[in-house]
Design a protein around this motif. Structure first.
Motif, PDB file in Angstrom:
ATOM      1  N   HIS A   5      47.072  47.859  34.398  1.00  0.00           N
ATOM      2  CA  HIS A   5      46.877  49.293  34.355  1.00  0.00           C
ATOM      3  C   HIS A   5      47.709  50.007  35.405  1.00  0.00           C
ATOM      4  O   HIS A   5      48.268  51.064  35.157  1.00  0.00           O
ATOM      5  N   ASP A   6      47.788  49.444  36.578  1.00  0.00           N
ATOM      6  CA  ASP A   6      48.538  50.035  37.686  1.00  0.00           C
ATOM      7  C   ASP A   6      48.735  48.953  38.732  1.00  0.00           C
ATOM      8  O   ASP A   6      47.932  48.827  39.651  1.00  0.00           O
ATOM      9  N   ASP A 127      28.744  55.302  38.945  1.00  0.00           N
ATOM     10  CA  ASP A 127      29.954  54.733  38.360  1.00  0.00           C
ATOM     11  C   ASP A 127      29.953  53.216  38.418  1.00  0.00           C
ATOM     12  O   ASP A 127      29.320  52.613  39.288  1.00  0.00           O
ATOM     13  N   PHE A 128      30.655  52.603  37.478  1.00  0.00           N
ATOM     14  CA  PHE A 128      30.818  51.152  37.498  1.00  0.00           C
ATOM     15  C   PHE A 128      32.279  50.797  37.264  1.00  0.00           C
ATOM     16  O   PHE A 128      33.058  51.570  36.693  1.00  0.00           O
ATOM     17  N   ALA A 129      32.644  49.609  37.719  1.00  0.00           N
ATOM     18  CA  ALA A 129      33.970  49.056  37.460  1.00  0.00           C
ATOM     19  C   ALA A 129      33.821  47.577  37.154  1.00  0.00           C
ATOM     20  O   ALA A 129      33.022  46.885  37.793  1.00  0.00           O
ATOM     21  N   GLN A 148      31.541  44.062  24.405  1.00  0.00           N
ATOM     22  CA  GLN A 148      32.244  43.268  25.409  1.00  0.00           C
ATOM     23  C   GLN A 148      33.252  44.170  26.109  1.00  0.00           C
ATOM     24  O   GLN A 148      34.188  44.672  25.481  1.00  0.00           O
ATOM     25  N   LEU A 149      33.073  44.388  27.414  1.00  0.00           N
ATOM     26  CA  LEU A 149      33.954  45.264  28.169  1.00  0.00           C
ATOM     27  C   LEU A 149      35.188  44.547  28.671  1.00  0.00           C
ATOM     28  O   LEU A 149      36.201  45.194  28.979  1.00  0.00           O
ATOM     29  N   LEU A 193      41.067  45.611  34.814  1.00  0.00           N
ATOM     30  CA  LEU A 193      40.098  46.578  35.325  1.00  0.00           C
ATOM     31  C   LEU A 193      39.657  47.515  34.222  1.00  0.00           C
ATOM     32  O   LEU A 193      40.482  48.030  33.461  1.00  0.00           O
ATOM     33  N   GLU A 194      38.348  47.735  34.116  1.00  0.00           N
ATOM     34  CA  GLU A 194      37.777  48.760  33.252  1.00  0.00           C
ATOM     35  C   GLU A 194      36.743  49.533  34.063  1.00  0.00           C
ATOM     36  O   GLU A 194      36.017  48.945  34.866  1.00  0.00           O
TER      37      GLU A 194
END
Length: 286
Positions: A5-6, A127-129, A148-149, A193-194
């Protein structure tokens, strides 16, 4: 540490910080060697006071799988109390980098691979990660549906997403479970990462492939969707063992509820802990 993502970036407060009061947290965990393996190479962590929940699966067939997963989880357990969302993410990155360096050096010294998958759920405020490397998974149950994340880092999944295998071909492909990422297998770790926002009633299931192998997503939903987290962990383990459990089985389940009436947790706190039940190795309720 890199992410598609970054690469190399840690999300800052603007990207991941909620001013709302944290939700109540209830968590349970379980880990078991299964019915075939002599040693348990899985490790798990449930630390609501830190806002950190994780499962690590030492790479089966490689030297020191148990050492690898323990190194990762011990590093995560040392994160400490963060003062902001960005601080928590930065602490996670630092611990993953430290664990990777330790395992990479060990592998180089031994002339082999010492590695572990990892799936981490971070909570700060509302918030969650999800941060992961390998095929350990994180599911979210919301509104009676399971999602499924995470995305499995496996050869089979990679080929399926590139259009080189159909779903049925992937299911039958002999190398479908070969993982393409793990902590310690390269000089620099690769993670995905999500991120998202919590809702009251959300349930997260973090687990190793020893659970998702014998069980379906529906099995997980039926046990974890409405049950107390520790009961659900024990029930899922019992079902996996009943189906043969050829691999180590580990799960951490986290349920979020509305803040208690008349109480307001500090927005900087990871969460209000109402229960935290430790991992059991025998699958029996505490």
């Amino acid at each position: 540490m890199t992410s598609p993502h970054d690469p190399g970036a840690v999300p800052g407060p603007a990207a991941w910080a909620s001013p709302e009061a944290p939700l109540r947290v209830e968590a349970g965990s379980v880990t078991h060697p299964g019915m075939v393996r002599a040693e348990n190479e899985d490790r798990c962590l449930a630390a609501p006071d830190l806002g950190v929940f994780a499962v690590a699966d030492g790479m089966g067939g490689h030297a020191d799988g148990a050492l690898a997963s323990a190194t990762v989880v011990e590093a995560l357990a040392s994160i400490g109390a963060a003062v902001s969302a960005a601080d928590l993410m930065a602490r996670l990155e630092d611990r993953i980098l430290r664990a990777n360096a330790t395992l990479w050096a060990s592998g180089q010294a031994r002339g082999g691979i010492v590695g572990s998958t990892v799936a981490v759920l971070l909570i700060y405020g509302r918030d969650f990660a999800c941060v992961w490397s390998g095929d350990s998974r994180i599911y979210r149950i919301r509104g009676g549906a399971i999602e499924q994340l995470t995305r499995d880092h496996t050869e089979g999944r990679d080929l399926f997403e590139r259009g080189l295998l159909s779903a049925s071909e992937m299911a039958a492909w002999p190398r479908r479970h070969v993982i393409t990422r793990a902590v310690g297998v390269r000089e620099r770790p690769e993670v995905d990462l999500e991120q998202g926002t919590l809702e009251p009633g959300d349930v997260f299931v973090i687990c190793s492939d020893g659970l998702t192998g014998p069980l379906s997503d529906r099995d997980i939903l039926l046990s974890a969707g409405t049950s107390a987290p520790q009961w659900a962990c024990d029930a899922l383990l019992a079902l996996a063992l009943d189906r043969g459990a050829p691999d180590n089985v580990s799960a951490v389940i986290v349920r979020f509820g509305a803040p208690s009436p008349g109480r307001r947790s500090a927005a900087s706190a990871p969460g209000e802990t109402v229960a935290m039940l430790g991992a059991r190795g025998d699958g029996r309720p505490s």
